[in-house]
Design a protein around this motif. Sequence first.
Motif, PDB file in Angstrom:
ATOM      1  N   ASN A 225      -7.075   5.763  -9.620  1.00  0.00           N
ATOM      2  CA  ASN A 225      -6.960   4.493  -9.525  1.00  0.00           C
ATOM      3  C   ASN A 225      -5.274   3.871  -9.471  1.00  0.00           C
ATOM      4  O   ASN A 225      -5.385   2.591  -9.390  1.00  0.00           O
ATOM      5  N   THR A 226      -4.396   4.747  -9.574  1.00  0.00           N
ATOM      6  CA  THR A 226      -3.107   4.338  -9.524  1.00  0.00           C
ATOM      7  C   THR A 226      -2.371   4.509  -8.052  1.00  0.00           C
ATOM      8  O   THR A 226      -2.444   5.612  -7.564  1.00  0.00           O
ATOM      9  N   ALA A 227      -2.281   3.098  -7.483  1.00  0.00           N
ATOM     10  CA  ALA A 227      -1.824   3.123  -6.182  1.00  0.00           C
ATOM     11  C   ALA A 227      -0.491   3.736  -6.173  1.00  0.00           C
ATOM     12  O   ALA A 227       0.357   3.515  -6.878  1.00  0.00           O
ATOM     13  N   ARG A 228      -0.225   4.159  -4.855  1.00  0.00           N
ATOM     14  CA  ARG A 228       1.167   4.624  -4.537  1.00  0.00           C
ATOM     15  C   ARG A 228       1.957   3.405  -4.059  1.00  0.00           C
ATOM     16  O   ARG A 228       1.800   2.940  -2.847  1.00  0.00           O
ATOM     17  N   THR A 229       2.878   2.548  -4.863  1.00  0.00           N
ATOM     18  CA  THR A 229       3.405   1.619  -4.700  1.00  0.00           C
ATOM     19  C   THR A 229       4.316   1.171  -3.531  1.00  0.00           C
ATOM     20  O   THR A 229       4.331   0.200  -3.128  1.00  0.00           O
ATOM     21  N   GLY A 230       5.048   2.323  -3.133  1.00  0.00           N
ATOM     22  CA  GLY A 230       5.744   2.328  -1.821  1.00  0.00           C
ATOM     23  C   GLY A 230       5.230   1.664  -0.724  1.00  0.00           C
ATOM     24  O   GLY A 230       5.973   0.929   0.014  1.00  0.00           O
TER      25      GLY A 230
ATOM     26  N   GLU B 127      -3.919  -2.066   0.474  1.00  0.00           N
ATOM     27  CA  GLU B 127      -4.669  -1.224  -0.459  1.00  0.00           C
ATOM     28  C   GLU B 127      -4.178   0.395  -0.347  1.00  0.00           C
ATOM     29  O   GLU B 127      -5.056   1.056   0.474  1.00  0.00           O
ATOM     30  N   PRO B 128      -3.123   0.964  -0.774  1.00  0.00           N
ATOM     31  CA  PRO B 128      -2.700   2.063  -0.483  1.00  0.00           C
ATOM     32  C   PRO B 128      -3.368   3.143  -0.900  1.00  0.00           C
ATOM     33  O   PRO B 128      -4.193   2.866  -2.181  1.00  0.00           O
ATOM     34  N   GLU B 129      -3.271   4.548  -0.600  1.00  0.00           N
ATOM     35  CA  GLU B 129      -3.790   5.731  -1.202  1.00  0.00           C
ATOM     36  C   GLU B 129      -3.501   5.759  -2.692  1.00  0.00           C
ATOM     37  O   GLU B 129      -2.435   5.026  -3.213  1.00  0.00           O
ATOM     38  N   SER B 130      -4.239   6.284  -3.212  1.00  0.00           N
ATOM     39  CA  SER B 130      -3.841   6.643  -5.063  1.00  0.00           C
ATOM     40  C   SER B 130      -3.039   7.893  -5.146  1.00  0.00           C
ATOM     41  O   SER B 130      -2.875   8.633  -4.184  1.00  0.00           O
ATOM     42  N   VAL B 131      -2.369   7.956  -6.146  1.00  0.00           N
ATOM     43  CA  VAL B 131      -1.813   9.155  -6.529  1.00  0.00           C
ATOM     44  C   VAL B 131      -2.734  10.534  -6.499  1.00  0.00           C
ATOM     45  O   VAL B 131      -2.230  11.586  -5.884  1.00  0.00           O
TER      46      VAL B 131
ATOM     47  N   GLU C 215       2.311  10.322 -13.834  1.00  0.00           N
ATOM     48  CA  GLU C 215       2.226   9.022 -13.670  1.00  0.00           C
ATOM     49  C   GLU C 215       1.128   8.391 -14.189  1.00  0.00           C
ATOM     50  O   GLU C 215       0.772   7.141 -13.939  1.00  0.00           O
ATOM     51  N   THR C 216       0.325   9.283 -15.003  1.00  0.00           N
ATOM     52  CA  THR C 216      -0.744   8.517 -15.892  1.00  0.00           C
ATOM     53  C   THR C 216      -0.137   7.610 -16.990  1.00  0.00           C
ATOM     54  O   THR C 216      -0.622   6.552 -16.938  1.00  0.00           O
TER      55      THR C 216
ATOM     56  N   GLU D 134       3.128  15.406   3.244  1.00  0.00           N
ATOM     57  CA  GLU D 134       1.952  14.560   2.702  1.00  0.00           C
ATOM     58  C   GLU D 134       2.267  13.148   3.162  1.00  0.00           C
ATOM     59  O   GLU D 134       1.483  12.238   3.780  1.00  0.00           O
ATOM     60  N   CYS D 135       3.230  12.645   2.730  1.00  0.00           N
ATOM     61  CA  CYS D 135       3.934  11.274   2.991  1.00  0.00           C
ATOM     62  C   CYS D 135       4.063  10.937   4.340  1.00  0.00           C
ATOM     63  O   CYS D 135       3.597   9.923   4.921  1.00  0.00           O
TER      64      CYS D 135
END
Length: 196
Positions: free
Chosen positions: A20-25, A33-37, A73-74, A136-137
């Motif tokens: 549930n942690t979004a990749r903020t960049g 709604e970006p992908e999660s970590v 990143e948790t 991956e990015c």
Amino acid sequence: MSEDLTAVARFLYEAGTLKNTARTGWWMAGVKEPESVADHSWRTALIATIIAKLEGADPARAAFLAVWHDSQETRTGDVNYLGRTYAPQADPRHVTADQVAQMPDILAQAVRELIDEYEAKESPEAVCARDADKLECLIQGIEYKAQGYQNAQRWIDNSRSRLTTKTAHALAEAVLETDSLDWLRTALGESNTKQA
């Protein structure tokens, strides 16, 4: 031993927060709604196996490094590159040490050594895992661009410029020349030509 496993159980719940942690960049590219970590880490691990195998490194070790590479990143969240200029990133080794402090020693030591290896950027497997992170990015950027997020091009270009291995460079070229739905067309026996 049960108390040590309780610490492991707590960590497994903690690790689940990465789903549930979004990749903020990606917010800067306009992605709502970006992908999660966790999403990112899964494909990074898969890519790491491919790069490592083609580079003559240990694919299992590279994937192992990639799975854990953002586990801190948790506790820190995903701090994008701009954010790091104002709030420097916590040392992943320090965060990991806290995360595994109550785990069985054999496990805690293995995880600490893994993060040390990834952060040192010296082993062939760490180099492959780091390239997988960038590739991956790049792939995610292409997928977002195909969804209409034109600003994702910056992430594609920046990720590509940070690749180091011959295999990662070659894979980047192949990815850039392949439409993101070519796999489906191929599976269905349809034309495999990149759509404009």
